[in-house]
Design an enzyme around this catalytic site. Structure first.
Site, PDB file in Angstrom:
ATOM      1  N   GLY A  31      34.056  33.123  38.865  1.00  0.00           N
ATOM      2  CA  GLY A  31      35.307  33.658  39.402  1.00  0.00           C
ATOM      3  C   GLY A  31      36.489  33.385  38.495  1.00  0.00           C
ATOM      4  O   GLY A  31      36.379  33.435  37.263  1.00  0.00           O
ATOM      5  N   ASP A  33      38.017  30.666  37.951  1.00  0.00           N
ATOM      6  CA  ASP A  33      37.812  29.413  37.199  1.00  0.00           C
ATOM      7  C   ASP A  33      37.144  29.718  35.850  1.00  0.00           C
ATOM      8  O   ASP A  33      37.610  29.271  34.792  1.00  0.00           O
ATOM      9  CB  ASP A  33      36.925  28.487  38.053  1.00  0.00           C
ATOM     10  CG  ASP A  33      36.969  27.039  37.606  1.00  0.00           C
ATOM     11  OD1 ASP A  33      37.637  26.725  36.612  1.00  0.00           O
ATOM     12  OD2 ASP A  33      36.305  26.210  38.273  1.00  0.00           O
ATOM     13  N   SER A 117      40.197  30.340  47.350  1.00  0.00           N
ATOM     14  CA  SER A 117      39.120  30.278  48.373  1.00  0.00           C
ATOM     15  C   SER A 117      38.576  31.625  48.829  1.00  0.00           C
ATOM     16  O   SER A 117      37.612  31.657  49.595  1.00  0.00           O
ATOM     17  CB  SER A 117      39.545  29.481  49.631  1.00  0.00           C
ATOM     18  OG  SER A 117      39.529  28.095  49.388  1.00  0.00           O
ATOM     19  N   TYR A 121      34.194  30.978  47.763  1.00  0.00           N
ATOM     20  CA  TYR A 121      34.337  30.104  48.936  1.00  0.00           C
ATOM     21  C   TYR A 121      34.491  30.849  50.260  1.00  0.00           C
ATOM     22  O   TYR A 121      34.515  30.235  51.320  1.00  0.00           O
ATOM     23  CB  TYR A 121      35.480  29.110  48.733  1.00  0.00           C
ATOM     24  CG  TYR A 121      35.128  27.929  47.845  1.00  0.00           C
ATOM     25  CD1 TYR A 121      33.857  27.797  47.282  1.00  0.00           C
ATOM     26  CD2 TYR A 121      36.044  26.931  47.574  1.00  0.00           C
ATOM     27  CE1 TYR A 121      33.528  26.717  46.468  1.00  0.00           C
ATOM     28  CE2 TYR A 121      35.723  25.841  46.771  1.00  0.00           C
ATOM     29  CZ  TYR A 121      34.468  25.743  46.214  1.00  0.00           C
ATOM     30  OH  TYR A 121      34.153  24.654  45.419  1.00  0.00           O
TER      31      TYR A 121
END
Ligand code: AR6
Length: 173
Positions: A31, A33, A117, A121
């Site tokens: 993602g 990151d 998130s 997530y």
């Protein structure tokens, strides 16, 4: 403070600090990151993250931005969404608040956020957008410009709805 919503790739943002949606180990990942690590320089950013140790869910820690236009990366850890009854909303709000606190410690005046998130997530997009805007707007900070960077059009729409319902300007400025 001005809050803007834009669609794009956060690694291209020309702001003082970009926020990363990280994990507790600050170990890198997929993602946003992964994109931030690649754009900043994976080796340097990994080393800087390793030096920080862990970062609990709801907290945030900063590293240099290395090859990014942004001077700093603020690594924030949002909650994994289960069913909404495990403190997810409070943890997500806390992550946004902590980013602004860390930005203040750094002296950053402009900060770009991804939709923490809402990818791997699993946090529902509209609810996460509501929490992001409400928390940023209600946190005392010296940050002057917040850019909410949506990767996809649905997330951009969610931000624009939240911003217009607050009488804020949701468009690029
Ligand atoms: N620019 C802006 N937003 C992006 C980009 C980009 N380049 N790439 C993805 N997004 P995610 P999480 C959006 O999954 O849910 C990682 O492995 C994406 O569309 O990146 O907090 C970490 O290491 C979504 O809207 O983060 C953790 O283990 C948003 O960024 C875990 O994923 C967040 O999606 C964190 O999961």
């Amino acid at each position: 403070m001005r809050i803007e919503a834009v669609q794009g790739d956060i690694t291209a943002e020309r702001v003082d600090a970009v926020v990363n949606a990280a994990n507790e180990a600050l170990a890198g990942g997929g993602g946003v990151d992964g994109a931030i690590h690649r754009a900043a320089g994976a080796e340097e950013l990994h080393a800087a993250c390793a030096a920080l140790g862990r970062c609990p869910t709801g907290d945030a820690k900063a590293t240099p931005g290395f090859r990014l236009a942004a001077r700093w990366v603020i690594h924030a850890v949002g909650p994994r969404y289960r069913d909404g009854e495990h403190g997810e909303a409070e943890l997500l709000a806390r992550a946004y608040r902590r980013c602004l606190e860390v930005a203040d410690e750094l002296g950053a005046r402009s900060v770009a956020f991804p939709a923490i998130s809402t990818g791997i997530y699993g946090y529902p997009r509209d609810e996460a957008a509501r929490i992001a805007v409400a928390t940023i707007a209600s946190t005392p900070t010296a940050v002057e410009l917040v850019r909410l960077v949506a990767f996809d059009g649905q997330t951009l729409l969610a931000y624009e709805r939240e911003l217009s319902s607050r009488g804020n300007e949701g468009d690029e400025g």
